[in-house]
Design a protein around this motif. Structure first.
Motif, PDB file in Angstrom:
ATOM      1  N   UNK A  21      60.712   4.257  20.785  1.00  0.00           N
ATOM      2  CA  UNK A  21      60.214   4.179  19.414  1.00  0.00           C
ATOM      3  C   UNK A  21      61.333   4.496  18.427  1.00  0.00           C
ATOM      4  N   UNK A  22      61.458   3.676  17.420  1.00  0.00           N
ATOM      5  CA  UNK A  22      62.523   3.828  16.450  1.00  0.00           C
ATOM      6  C   UNK A  22      63.696   2.920  16.742  1.00  0.00           C
ATOM      7  N   UNK A  23      64.011   2.751  18.018  1.00  0.00           N
ATOM      8  CA  UNK A  23      65.086   1.851  18.427  1.00  0.00           C
ATOM      9  C   UNK A  23      64.573   0.420  18.523  1.00  0.00           C
ATOM     10  N   UNK A  24      63.284   0.279  18.818  1.00  0.00           N
ATOM     11  CA  UNK A  24      62.724  -1.036  19.121  1.00  0.00           C
ATOM     12  C   UNK A  24      62.829  -2.000  17.940  1.00  0.00           C
ATOM     13  N   UNK A  25      62.798  -1.497  16.707  1.00  0.00           N
ATOM     14  CA  UNK A  25      62.912  -2.389  15.549  1.00  0.00           C
ATOM     15  C   UNK A  25      64.257  -3.116  15.543  1.00  0.00           C
ATOM     16  N   UNK A  26      65.306  -2.389  15.867  1.00  0.00           N
ATOM     17  CA  UNK A  26      66.641  -2.996  15.920  1.00  0.00           C
ATOM     18  C   UNK A  26      66.727  -3.985  17.078  1.00  0.00           C
ATOM     19  N   UNK A  27      66.149  -3.625  18.220  1.00  0.00           N
ATOM     20  CA  UNK A  27      66.118  -4.528  19.367  1.00  0.00           C
ATOM     21  C   UNK A  27      65.373  -5.804  19.026  1.00  0.00           C
ATOM     22  N   UNK A  28      64.254  -5.669  18.329  1.00  0.00           N
ATOM     23  CA  UNK A  28      63.472  -6.833  17.914  1.00  0.00           C
ATOM     24  C   UNK A  28      64.307  -7.767  17.055  1.00  0.00           C
ATOM     25  N   UNK A  29      65.064  -7.203  16.108  1.00  0.00           N
ATOM     26  CA  UNK A  29      65.898  -8.027  15.241  1.00  0.00           C
ATOM     27  C   UNK A  29      66.948  -8.773  16.048  1.00  0.00           C
ATOM     28  N   UNK A  30      67.547  -8.105  17.024  1.00  0.00           N
ATOM     29  CA  UNK A  30      68.555  -8.763  17.853  1.00  0.00           C
ATOM     30  C   UNK A  30      67.945  -9.880  18.684  1.00  0.00           C
ATOM     31  N   UNK A  31      66.705  -9.699  19.124  1.00  0.00           N
ATOM     32  CA  UNK A  31      66.018 -10.774  19.861  1.00  0.00           C
ATOM     33  C   UNK A  31      65.810 -11.986  18.948  1.00  0.00           C
ATOM     34  N   UNK A  41      58.102 -16.931  21.060  1.00  0.00           N
ATOM     35  CA  UNK A  41      56.913 -16.062  21.016  1.00  0.00           C
ATOM     36  C   UNK A  41      57.320 -14.584  21.119  1.00  0.00           C
ATOM     37  N   UNK A  42      58.291 -14.191  20.308  1.00  0.00           N
ATOM     38  CA  UNK A  42      58.806 -12.820  20.346  1.00  0.00           C
ATOM     39  C   UNK A  42      57.812 -11.885  19.667  1.00  0.00           C
ATOM     40  N   UNK A  43      57.431 -10.835  20.386  1.00  0.00           N
ATOM     41  CA  UNK A  43      56.503  -9.836  19.849  1.00  0.00           C
ATOM     42  C   UNK A  43      56.953  -8.449  20.269  1.00  0.00           C
ATOM     43  N   UNK A  44      56.340  -7.445  19.665  1.00  0.00           N
ATOM     44  CA  UNK A  44      56.747  -6.071  19.954  1.00  0.00           C
ATOM     45  C   UNK A  44      55.543  -5.168  20.143  1.00  0.00           C
ATOM     46  N   UNK A  45      55.775  -4.044  20.818  1.00  0.00           N
ATOM     47  CA  UNK A  45      54.845  -2.930  20.846  1.00  0.00           C
ATOM     48  C   UNK A  45      55.582  -1.735  20.237  1.00  0.00           C
ATOM     49  N   UNK A  46      55.037  -0.551  20.372  1.00  0.00           N
ATOM     50  CA  UNK A  46      55.689   0.615  19.779  1.00  0.00           C
ATOM     51  C   UNK A  46      57.022   0.936  20.439  1.00  0.00           C
ATOM     52  N   UNK A  47      57.194   0.542  21.698  1.00  0.00           N
ATOM     53  CA  UNK A  47      58.439   0.885  22.400  1.00  0.00           C
ATOM     54  C   UNK A  47      58.983  -0.256  23.255  1.00  0.00           C
ATOM     55  N   UNK A  48      58.612  -1.496  22.949  1.00  0.00           N
ATOM     56  CA  UNK A  48      59.101  -2.612  23.758  1.00  0.00           C
ATOM     57  C   UNK A  48      59.043  -3.913  22.965  1.00  0.00           C
ATOM     58  N   UNK A  49      59.776  -4.896  23.475  1.00  0.00           N
ATOM     59  CA  UNK A  49      59.741  -6.256  22.946  1.00  0.00           C
ATOM     60  C   UNK A  49      59.469  -7.185  24.114  1.00  0.00           C
ATOM     61  N   UNK A  50      58.605  -8.180  23.904  1.00  0.00           N
ATOM     62  CA  UNK A  50      58.353  -9.145  24.969  1.00  0.00           C
ATOM     63  C   UNK A  50      58.377 -10.550  24.396  1.00  0.00           C
ATOM     64  N   UNK A  51      58.713 -11.526  25.255  1.00  0.00           N
ATOM     65  CA  UNK A  51      58.926 -12.893  24.787  1.00  0.00           C
ATOM     66  C   UNK A  51      58.938 -13.845  25.970  1.00  0.00           C
ATOM     67  N   UNK A  52      58.777 -15.127  25.663  1.00  0.00           N
ATOM     68  CA  UNK A  52      58.971 -16.178  26.663  1.00  0.00           C
ATOM     69  C   UNK A  52      60.456 -16.510  26.697  1.00  0.00           C
ATOM     70  N   UNK A  53      60.991 -16.605  27.914  1.00  0.00           N
ATOM     71  CA  UNK A  53      62.439 -16.801  28.053  1.00  0.00           C
ATOM     72  C   UNK A  53      62.746 -18.015  28.908  1.00  0.00           C
ATOM     73  N   UNK A  54      63.758 -18.767  28.486  1.00  0.00           N
ATOM     74  CA  UNK A  54      64.238 -19.909  29.257  1.00  0.00           C
ATOM     75  C   UNK A  54      65.742 -20.010  29.035  1.00  0.00           C
ATOM     76  N   UNK A  55      66.509 -19.488  29.958  1.00  0.00           N
ATOM     77  CA  UNK A  55      67.963 -19.485  29.803  1.00  0.00           C
ATOM     78  C   UNK A  55      68.603 -18.662  30.907  1.00  0.00           C
ATOM     79  N   UNK A  56      69.859 -18.279  30.730  1.00  0.00           N
ATOM     80  CA  UNK A  56      70.533 -17.424  31.710  1.00  0.00           C
ATOM     81  C   UNK A  56      70.421 -15.971  31.264  1.00  0.00           C
ATOM     82  N   UNK A  57      70.344 -15.083  32.231  1.00  0.00           N
ATOM     83  CA  UNK A  57      70.220 -13.663  31.913  1.00  0.00           C
ATOM     84  C   UNK A  57      71.429 -13.145  31.142  1.00  0.00           C
ATOM     85  N   UNK A  58      72.558 -13.815  31.282  1.00  0.00           N
ATOM     86  CA  UNK A  58      73.749 -13.412  30.556  1.00  0.00           C
ATOM     87  C   UNK A  58      73.513 -13.424  29.048  1.00  0.00           C
TER      88      UNK A  58
END
Length: 353
Positions: A21-31, A41-58
């Protein structure tokens, strides 16, 4: 034997990044900065970000402010109703063309204490043929809020980055990432940590590839010994030295960025000591910081810190970010020179030419 992961492998799936919590807002922006087509479909909770992904983990590795990466299997209430059928299907899909398939072989796994745990273990072992090994797992299946997720051990922060030696009150690595990002160091910046402790913030500055010179000081010789161990593999030129934060051995206006985890007055120091330390330290900060520089300071002793800032000439707080870590709720204060101080500095320079 823990499995390695191929970061270049193309993967698909619904992913979950756990943060704080508190860090997740910055993580969301980077996503959002990465965005389509890799992230949708990027979304957030109080301490996480989740999304549909199609690419390389790099593509996700620059997102340093997450502690773990998981594959979303299902929503927990639905999973209990359907007997984990959809969750098992998501595990199979991720094995075929998702993150789990990027592992170097069939993973060992564990299942956390969830309702229907025994039946789910039977389903995973029977359907996928994985080994149930709670002591040495590659996949940890657990509930996170309303989601049932499969955490990928190879992408946990402790395995993505070198293990650091720690001392009491060392800053959480995820919080360290936030502080460095807030400081916005540039390639040629002199970055200084006057309460460097084990050197976590300096190693993180190096890891993001910013900073031309790293400087750390501390009054604890034990902390400095640990910091030297942690900075052995740092590529950026650096120097560690014993010094008091309220008596910085530096010329005026010589530092571009100051990033530090200050004594909270709990496990380190005391509130009484902070009443003296904070004003003296901030006066020195105002002296050594470049007029165009920036400081990011973390503390939970907020009342004393805010009072000390108000009493310090030339600097002010431009942003506050409260985080939650280890049961504490410290605030990161972003500090710059006041506009008036910058104008006065420019005027003095013109008059001196």
């Amino acid at each position: 034997m823990l499995r390695e992961i191929d970061l270049a492998s193309p993967v698909r799936g619904h992913l979950h990044l756990e943060s704080l919590p508190g860090v997740v807002d910055r993580l969301l922006q980077h996503c959002h900065d990465i965005g389509a087509p890799a992230l949708a479909n990027i979304r957030r909770t109080s301490d996480s970000v989740h999304f549909d992904f199609d690419g390389s983990l790099q593509q996700l590795m620059p997102l340093r402010m997450f502690s773990s990466l998981s594959v979303v299997l299902d929503e927990t209430e639905h999973a209990r109703v359907d007997g984990f059928a959809d969750a098992l299907a998501r595990l199979k899909e991720s094995t075929d063309d998702g993150v789990i398939g990027a592992l170097s072989g069939p993973p060992a796994y564990r299942v956390d204490r969830i309702e229907g745990r025994d039946a789910f273990i039977d389903g995973v072992s029977g359907t996928l043929g994985w080994k149930n090994d709670p002591r040495a797992w590659d996949i940890n299946i657990a509930e996170h809020g309303r989601f049932l997720v499969a955490e990928v051990g190879a992408l946990h922060r402790s395995r993505r980055y070198p293990k650091l030696h720690r001392i009491p009150a060392s800053v959480n690595p995820v919080v360290a990432s936030l502080l460095v990002q807030l400081a916005k160091p540039e390639a040629d910046s002199t970055v200084y940590d006057p309460f460097c402790g084990s050197g976590t913030l300096l190693t993180e500055t190096d890891a993001v590839g910013k900073g031309g010179f790293l400087l750390g000081t501390d009054i604890s010789l034990k902390a400095l010994r640990v910091a030297r161990l942690n900075l052995e593999l740092v590529r950026t030129p650096h120097l560690l030295a014993e010094a008091r934060a309220e008596l910085m051995p530096l010329p005026s206006q010589s530092v571009d960025r100051v990033v530090s985890n200050m004594p909270f007055g709990k496990r380190v120091g005391s509130h009484e000591v902070n009443s003296r330390l904070y004003p003296e330290f901030l006066a020195e900060l105002a002296r050594v910081l470049h007029p165009k520089g920036r400081a990011v300071l973390l503390t939970e002793d907020k009342k004393r810190f805010q009072q000390a800032v108000q009493e310090t000439r030339r600097i002010h707080v431009i942003k506050e970010v409260q985080v939650t870590s280890g049961g504490l709720h410290p605030t990161a204060y972003v500090i710059e020179y006041t506009q008036k101080s910058r104008r006065m500095d420019r005027r003095r320079k013109r008059q001196g030419q």
